[in-house]
Scaffold this motif. Structure first.
Motif, mmCIF file in Angstrom:
data_model
loop_
_atom_site.group_PDB
_atom_site.id
_atom_site.type_symbol
_atom_site.label_atom_id
_atom_site.label_comp_id
_atom_site.label_asym_id
_atom_site.label_seq_id
_atom_site.Cartn_x
_atom_site.Cartn_y
_atom_site.Cartn_z
ATOM 1 N N SER A 1 0.780 -1.232 0.000
ATOM 2 C CA SER A 1 0.000 0.000 0.000
ATOM 3 C C SER A 1 0.815 1.287 0.000
ATOM 4 O O SER A 1 1.008 1.935 1.028
ATOM 5 N N PHE A 2 1.282 1.649 -1.180
ATOM 6 C CA PHE A 2 1.898 2.960 -1.384
ATOM 7 C C PHE A 2 0.874 4.059 -1.077
ATOM 8 O O PHE A 2 1.195 5.059 -0.434
ATOM 9 N N VAL A 3 -0.353 3.865 -1.550
ATOM 10 C CA VAL A 3 -1.403 4.872 -1.368
ATOM 11 C C VAL A 3 -1.747 5.039 0.108
ATOM 12 O O VAL A 3 -1.895 6.162 0.605
ATOM 13 N N GLY A 4 -1.856 3.916 0.834
ATOM 14 C CA GLY A 4 -2.212 3.981 2.244
ATOM 15 C C GLY A 4 -1.195 4.751 3.069
ATOM 16 O O GLY A 4 -1.556 5.618 3.867
ATOM 17 N N LEU A 5 0.083 4.462 2.883
ATOM 18 C CA LEU A 5 1.115 5.150 3.647
ATOM 19 C C LEU A 5 1.219 6.610 3.227
ATOM 20 O O LEU A 5 1.434 7.492 4.071
ATOM 21 N N SER A 6 1.052 6.887 1.943
ATOM 22 C CA SER A 6 1.082 8.281 1.479
ATOM 23 C C SER A 6 -0.056 9.076 2.100
ATOM 24 O O SER A 6 0.127 10.235 2.496
ATOM 25 N N LEU A 7 -1.223 8.454 2.198
ATOM 26 C CA LEU A 7 -2.376 9.117 2.810
ATOM 27 C C LEU A 7 -2.107 9.414 4.279
ATOM 28 O O LEU A 7 -2.420 10.503 4.773
ATOM 29 N N ILE A 8 -1.511 8.467 4.998
ATOM 30 C CA ILE A 8 -1.189 8.676 6.405
ATOM 31 C C ILE A 8 -0.205 9.831 6.569
ATOM 32 O O ILE A 8 -0.338 10.659 7.479
ATOM 33 N N LEU A 9 0.790 9.900 5.701
ATOM 34 C CA LEU A 9 1.806 10.948 5.792
ATOM 35 C C LEU A 9 1.231 12.333 5.502
ATOM 36 O O LEU A 9 1.631 13.325 6.121
ATOM 37 N N LEU A 10 0.284 12.400 4.570
ATOM 38 C CA LEU A 10 -0.240 13.699 4.139
ATOM 39 C C LEU A 10 -1.480 14.141 4.911
ATOM 40 O O LEU A 10 -1.699 15.343 5.089
#
Length: 253
Positions: A196-205
């Motif tokens: 989950s690239f998208v999941g971790l990116s969402l958490i970071l942003l």
């Protein structure tokens, strides 16, 4: 003697497994805890009007960037062919993934414990504690993203990901765990070992206070993921095939 050493490696891999979960728990709190609103802050667009705020951010930005570079370097260097060949020559092939997981957890833990915030400069901030809908939106967004990440880790064989299975197979004189997986899956693992690239990116942003230190954290890690996770069309086709198989299995039940 060799079996005794391999038994020690297996115990070390189990300890690393537990420690990795401990560090990930700290990471969840570090990334997903709503941050308090500061009464004194400055929009990034108004920095020229208050240079002292910019100066107070120099130290945190420099140190936090160094922590991130150290983590990224460890995460890339220890999975290089040079390190793998070196460990194989030293008779530590079965401990390779355990060493990688342990050093990754140590670097990440050090980063979390020593992270310095720079609250004087923010890009945006939202007081989620002042509104129940905002609070639940924040919590649900982060909760779903973490569930996707943890679920993906289980699907991608978590014991193998953290090195426990390699140590156990080495003790039992089995082949490397990856040899028992399909060539398509091995190709995918060569490109992506975290879900989950998208999941971790969402958490970071999706943070309620995007201070300059959090912005640097998000940008550097997202760029690193984008560069390191080099999936190709074969990986996409493999995912599509597995999804179709899973749909057929669900229909048959």
């Amino acid at each position: 003697m060799a079996s005794f050493f391999k038994g020690i490696v297996l115990l070390a891999s189990l300890a690393t497994f537990v420690y990795s979960f401990y560090v990930v728990g700290h990471l969840v709190l570090f990334l997903s805890s709503p941050r308090s609103i500061s009464k004194e802050w400055n929009w990034v667009f108004n920095l020229l009007d208050n240079e002292s705020r910019l100066q107070t951010a120099y130290g945190p930005v420099v140190f936090d960037t160094l922590y991130l570079i150290g983590f990224i370097f460890q995460h890339s260097f220890l999975k290089s062919a040079f390190v793998k060949n070196l460990l194989a020559k030293l008779g530590l092939a079965g401990a390779e993934r355990t060493i990688y997981s342990l050093t990754s957890s140590i670097c990440l833990h050090y980063l979390i414990l020593n992270w310095v915030t720079a609250p004087s400069i923010v890009l945006w901030q939202v007081d989620v504690e002042a509104s129940a809908p905002l609070w639940w939106t924040f919590v649900i967004t982060h909760g779903v993203a973490w569930i996707v990440i943890f679920g993906g880790s289980l699907v991608m064989d978590l014991p193998e990901l953290l090195g426990v299975k390699q140590a156990y197979y080495d003790l039992k004189a089995y082949g490397e765990p990856l040899k028992y997986k399909s060539s398509e899956l091995r190709n995918l693992y060569a490109h992506v070992r975290h879900p989950s690239f998208v999941g971790l990116s969402l958490i970071l942003l999706a943070t309620n206070v995007m201070s300059v230190d959090r912005f640097i954290l998000a940008v550097l890690l997202i760029i690193y993921m984008y560069v390191a996770w080099s999936t190709d069309h074969k990986d996409v086709e493999y995912h599509k095939l597995q999804l179709q198989r899973k749909k057929l299995e669900l229909k048959a039940q």
